[in-house]
Design a protein around this motif. Sequence first.
Motif, PDB file in Angstrom:
ATOM      1  N   VAL A 183       0.858  -1.181   0.000  1.00 46.53           N
ATOM      2  CA  VAL A 183       0.000   0.000   0.000  1.00 46.53           C
ATOM      3  C   VAL A 183       0.895   1.233   0.000  1.00 46.53           C
ATOM      4  N   PRO A 184       0.355   2.363  -0.445  1.00 47.86           N
ATOM      5  CA  PRO A 184       1.162   3.593  -0.443  1.00 47.86           C
ATOM      6  C   PRO A 184       1.568   3.963   0.981  1.00 47.86           C
ATOM      7  N   SER A 185       2.609   4.771   1.097  1.00 46.23           N
ATOM      8  CA  SER A 185       3.159   5.048   2.419  1.00 46.23           C
ATOM      9  C   SER A 185       2.226   5.898   3.290  1.00 46.23           C
ATOM     10  N   ASN A 186       1.239   6.505   2.687  1.00 46.44           N
ATOM     11  CA  ASN A 186       0.284   7.275   3.503  1.00 46.44           C
ATOM     12  C   ASN A 186      -0.871   6.416   4.009  1.00 46.44           C
ATOM     13  N   VAL A 187      -0.823   5.132   3.708  1.00 46.34           N
ATOM     14  CA  VAL A 187      -1.834   4.201   4.214  1.00 46.34           C
ATOM     15  C   VAL A 187      -1.156   3.268   5.212  1.00 46.34           C
ATOM     16  N   LYS A 188      -1.779   3.096   6.384  1.00 43.73           N
ATOM     17  CA  LYS A 188      -1.217   2.225   7.419  1.00 43.73           C
ATOM     18  C   LYS A 188      -1.837   0.845   7.290  1.00 43.73           C
ATOM     19  N   ILE A 189      -1.024  -0.168   7.500  1.00 41.89           N
ATOM     20  CA  ILE A 189      -1.560  -1.519   7.491  1.00 41.89           C
ATOM     21  C   ILE A 189      -1.012  -2.293   8.681  1.00 41.89           C
ATOM     22  N   GLN A 190      -1.902  -3.056   9.319  1.00 43.26           N
ATOM     23  CA  GLN A 190      -1.515  -3.914  10.436  1.00 43.26           C
ATOM     24  C   GLN A 190      -1.838  -5.339  10.040  1.00 43.26           C
ATOM     25  N   TYR A 191      -0.937  -6.248  10.324  1.00 46.24           N
ATOM     26  CA  TYR A 191      -1.136  -7.645   9.972  1.00 46.24           C
ATOM     27  C   TYR A 191      -1.598  -8.433  11.182  1.00 46.24           C
ATOM     28  N   SER A 192      -2.550  -9.319  10.959  1.00 49.96           N
ATOM     29  CA  SER A 192      -3.062 -10.114  12.072  1.00 49.96           C
ATOM     30  C   SER A 192      -3.457 -11.509  11.603  1.00 49.96           C
ATOM     31  N   ASP A 193      -2.571 -12.112  10.843  1.00 53.18           N
ATOM     32  CA  ASP A 193      -2.807 -13.459  10.320  1.00 53.18           C
ATOM     33  C   ASP A 193      -2.641 -14.476  11.465  1.00 53.18           C
ATOM     34  N   PRO A 194      -3.688 -15.228  11.763  1.00 55.03           N
ATOM     35  CA  PRO A 194      -3.635 -16.131  12.917  1.00 55.03           C
ATOM     36  C   PRO A 194      -2.480 -17.132  12.866  1.00 55.03           C
ATOM     37  N   ALA A 195      -2.235 -17.715  11.710  1.00 54.63           N
ATOM     38  CA  ALA A 195      -1.168 -18.731  11.635  1.00 54.63           C
ATOM     39  C   ALA A 195       0.208 -18.096  11.851  1.00 54.63           C
ATOM     40  N   THR A 196       0.429 -16.906  11.309  1.00 58.61           N
ATOM     41  CA  THR A 196       1.697 -16.216  11.537  1.00 58.61           C
ATOM     42  C   THR A 196       1.886 -15.918  13.024  1.00 58.61           C
ATOM     43  N   ASN A 197       0.819 -15.508  13.675  1.00 56.35           N
ATOM     44  CA  ASN A 197       0.916 -15.243  15.110  1.00 56.35           C
ATOM     45  C   ASN A 197       1.295 -16.490  15.893  1.00 56.35           C
ATOM     46  N   LEU A 198       0.738 -17.611  15.506  1.00 56.02           N
ATOM     47  CA  LEU A 198       1.128 -18.860  16.189  1.00 56.02           C
ATOM     48  C   LEU A 198       2.575 -19.226  15.891  1.00 56.02           C
ATOM     49  N   GLN A 199       2.981 -19.012  14.639  1.00 55.97           N
ATOM     50  CA  GLN A 199       4.358 -19.374  14.256  1.00 55.97           C
ATOM     51  C   GLN A 199       5.414 -18.538  14.975  1.00 55.97           C
ATOM     52  N   ARG A 200       5.016 -17.404  15.507  1.00 58.74           N
ATOM     53  CA  ARG A 200       5.956 -16.578  16.276  1.00 58.74           C
ATOM     54  C   ARG A 200       6.269 -17.200  17.627  1.00 58.74           C
ATOM     55  N   MET A 201       5.501 -18.197  18.030  1.00 56.04           N
ATOM     56  CA  MET A 201       5.692 -18.788  19.356  1.00 56.04           C
ATOM     57  C   MET A 201       6.258 -20.197  19.327  1.00 56.04           C
ATOM     58  N   THR A 202       6.130 -20.898  18.218  1.00 55.33           N
ATOM     59  CA  THR A 202       6.555 -22.306  18.187  1.00 55.33           C
ATOM     60  C   THR A 202       8.065 -22.472  18.331  1.00 55.33           C
ATOM     61  N   TYR A 203       8.813 -21.469  17.902  1.00 54.70           N
ATOM     62  CA  TYR A 203      10.273 -21.513  18.066  1.00 54.70           C
ATOM     63  C   TYR A 203      10.669 -21.815  19.500  1.00 54.70           C
ATOM     64  N   TYR A 204       9.893 -21.293  20.443  1.00 50.10           N
ATOM     65  CA  TYR A 204      10.252 -21.392  21.855  1.00 50.10           C
ATOM     66  C   TYR A 204       9.787 -22.687  22.519  1.00 50.10           C
ATOM     67  N   LEU A 205       9.044 -23.486  21.774  1.00 46.24           N
ATOM     68  CA  LEU A 205       8.526 -24.744  22.355  1.00 46.24           C
ATOM     69  C   LEU A 205       9.629 -25.792  22.469  1.00 46.24           C
TER      70      LEU A 205
ATOM     71  N   ILE B  10      13.940 -10.925  15.769  1.00 42.90           N
ATOM     72  CA  ILE B  10      14.302 -11.691  14.570  1.00 42.90           C
ATOM     73  C   ILE B  10      13.360 -12.891  14.405  1.00 42.90           C
ATOM     74  N   ILE B  11      13.140 -13.607  15.476  1.00 42.02           N
ATOM     75  CA  ILE B  11      12.201 -14.750  15.420  1.00 42.02           C
ATOM     76  C   ILE B  11      10.840 -14.289  14.890  1.00 42.02           C
ATOM     77  N   GLY B  12      10.428 -13.128  15.314  1.00 45.71           N
ATOM     78  CA  GLY B  12       9.131 -12.606  14.878  1.00 45.71           C
ATOM     79  C   GLY B  12       9.037 -12.330  13.393  1.00 45.71           C
ATOM     80  N   ARG B  13      10.187 -12.081  12.755  1.00 44.03           N
ATOM     81  CA  ARG B  13      10.149 -11.822  11.308  1.00 44.03           C
ATOM     82  C   ARG B  13      10.192 -13.095  10.480  1.00 44.03           C
ATOM     83  N   LEU B  14      10.698 -14.169  11.055  1.00 43.39           N
ATOM     84  CA  LEU B  14      10.854 -15.404  10.267  1.00 43.39           C
ATOM     85  C   LEU B  14       9.536 -15.918   9.683  1.00 43.39           C
TER      86      LEU B  14
END
Lengths: 205, 205
Positions: A183-205, B10-14
């Motif tokens: 998107v253009p730089s004057n438009v803000k975007i936030q990501y909230s993909d459920p699977a990506t959010n879970l994948q941010r935590m599995t590294y620590y398991l 870094i983990i969060g970007r993977l």
Amino acid sequence: MNAKKIPDIIIGRLPVYLRALQHMADAGLKTTSSQELGEHVGISAAQIRKDISQFGEFGKQGTGYSIEFLINKLREILKVDQSWDVIVIGAGDLGHALAHYQGFKNRGFRVAGIFDNDKNKIGQTIGDFVIEDIATLNDRVKAQNIKIAIMTVPAAAAQEVADKLVQAGIKSILNYAPVNVNVPSNVKIQYSDPATNLQRMTYYL
Amino acid sequence: MNAKKIPDIIIGRLPVYLRALQHMADAGLKTTSSQELGEHVGISAAQIRKDISQFGEFGKQGTGYSIEFLINKLREILKVDQSWDVIVIGAGDLGHALAHYQGFKNRGFRVAGIFDNDKNKIGQTIGDFVIEDIATLNDRVKAQNIKIAIMTVPAAAAQEVADKLVQAGIKSILNYAPVNVNVPSNVKIQYSDPATNLQRMTYYL
DNA sequence: TAGATTGTTAATCGATTAACAATC
DNA sequence: TAGATTGTTAATCGATTAACAATC
């Protein structure tokens, strides 16, 4: 020289402070300290003081912050001392859930409509909403001056939908689709993909 | 001295890199460069190279990265080269939507059950699931060795539910409830409150 | 070979923390 | 007053970027 640029990372923490303060207010508390608020949100007292002080001197030495006053200031700063119309694009399960979401109304948002491109869904009723044709999105957004959209569309459709939203004048997009979108730089975007959010935590398991 | 601590940031970007690479692979591409991947995800080429190089030398000078190879490595690093059982707590609209969510299965997750404490909901069928009594959560989590939970409960219930999850052995919590929750430091928690996500963008309007 | 691109080092930039004077 | 706590400065820490030798 008044408008010093506030880092995005600070802006990102303000809604968390606001949420905690509203929680305290609901519990009947009147004042708090950077120490106490920090314990609630898991952030150091020094950082909370520094963050808040970007916007003014809202506290008092010796006594801390008035919860009500700080809530009002944060709502003002974040521009949620008003109600923003939000549209939801994509009438799947997640779109339904967000269109019905009861948590928006006290936090500055109102769902103004839900859109889809599926002829079988358009016209169907879900709760208070009738699913609208995405072809009518542009007119609606412009007529009602809507600035915020939530995307719950398939990954393959996300870029195209985002382009339409930007074209219509949307400036903030909350994207649940599992894909990066340009998107253009004057438009803000936030990501909230459920699977990506879970994948941010599995590294620590 | 092998296990140097990799920063959380870094983990969060993977997972974002992984998602983009899978997208490229689906499009039939075989190799990419830090430059190209960076353009996809909006991150500088230097940072992508630095991030990836934390885990090994996965690229080749002159040609870049094999997409398939890098996907495999990232899946290994993130431990999503397997399927994790996930439970959903809270059978409201959002819980329903996440229990049905089709995007988990190719990304390392499988919904193993959905729980609620409402006697009127327990026993009801939603899709392939029967809503289970939260009183049975502890046994299920322990019996199946479940490590990941998604919370879609009201704010007022979130801390109590989180305590139960931790007690049962859950190590990763994706929290959609609009409240901060305290968990021990060996448990990871990600926040995904929709209203907070929107409030992070209104400042810029 | 010539061109491209990595992995890594050093430089820069930005964010967090510690400390404390000011003051309620 | 004595104790508490802010707002702010300086010090520290960490993350990002720039640059380039190595090498495919």
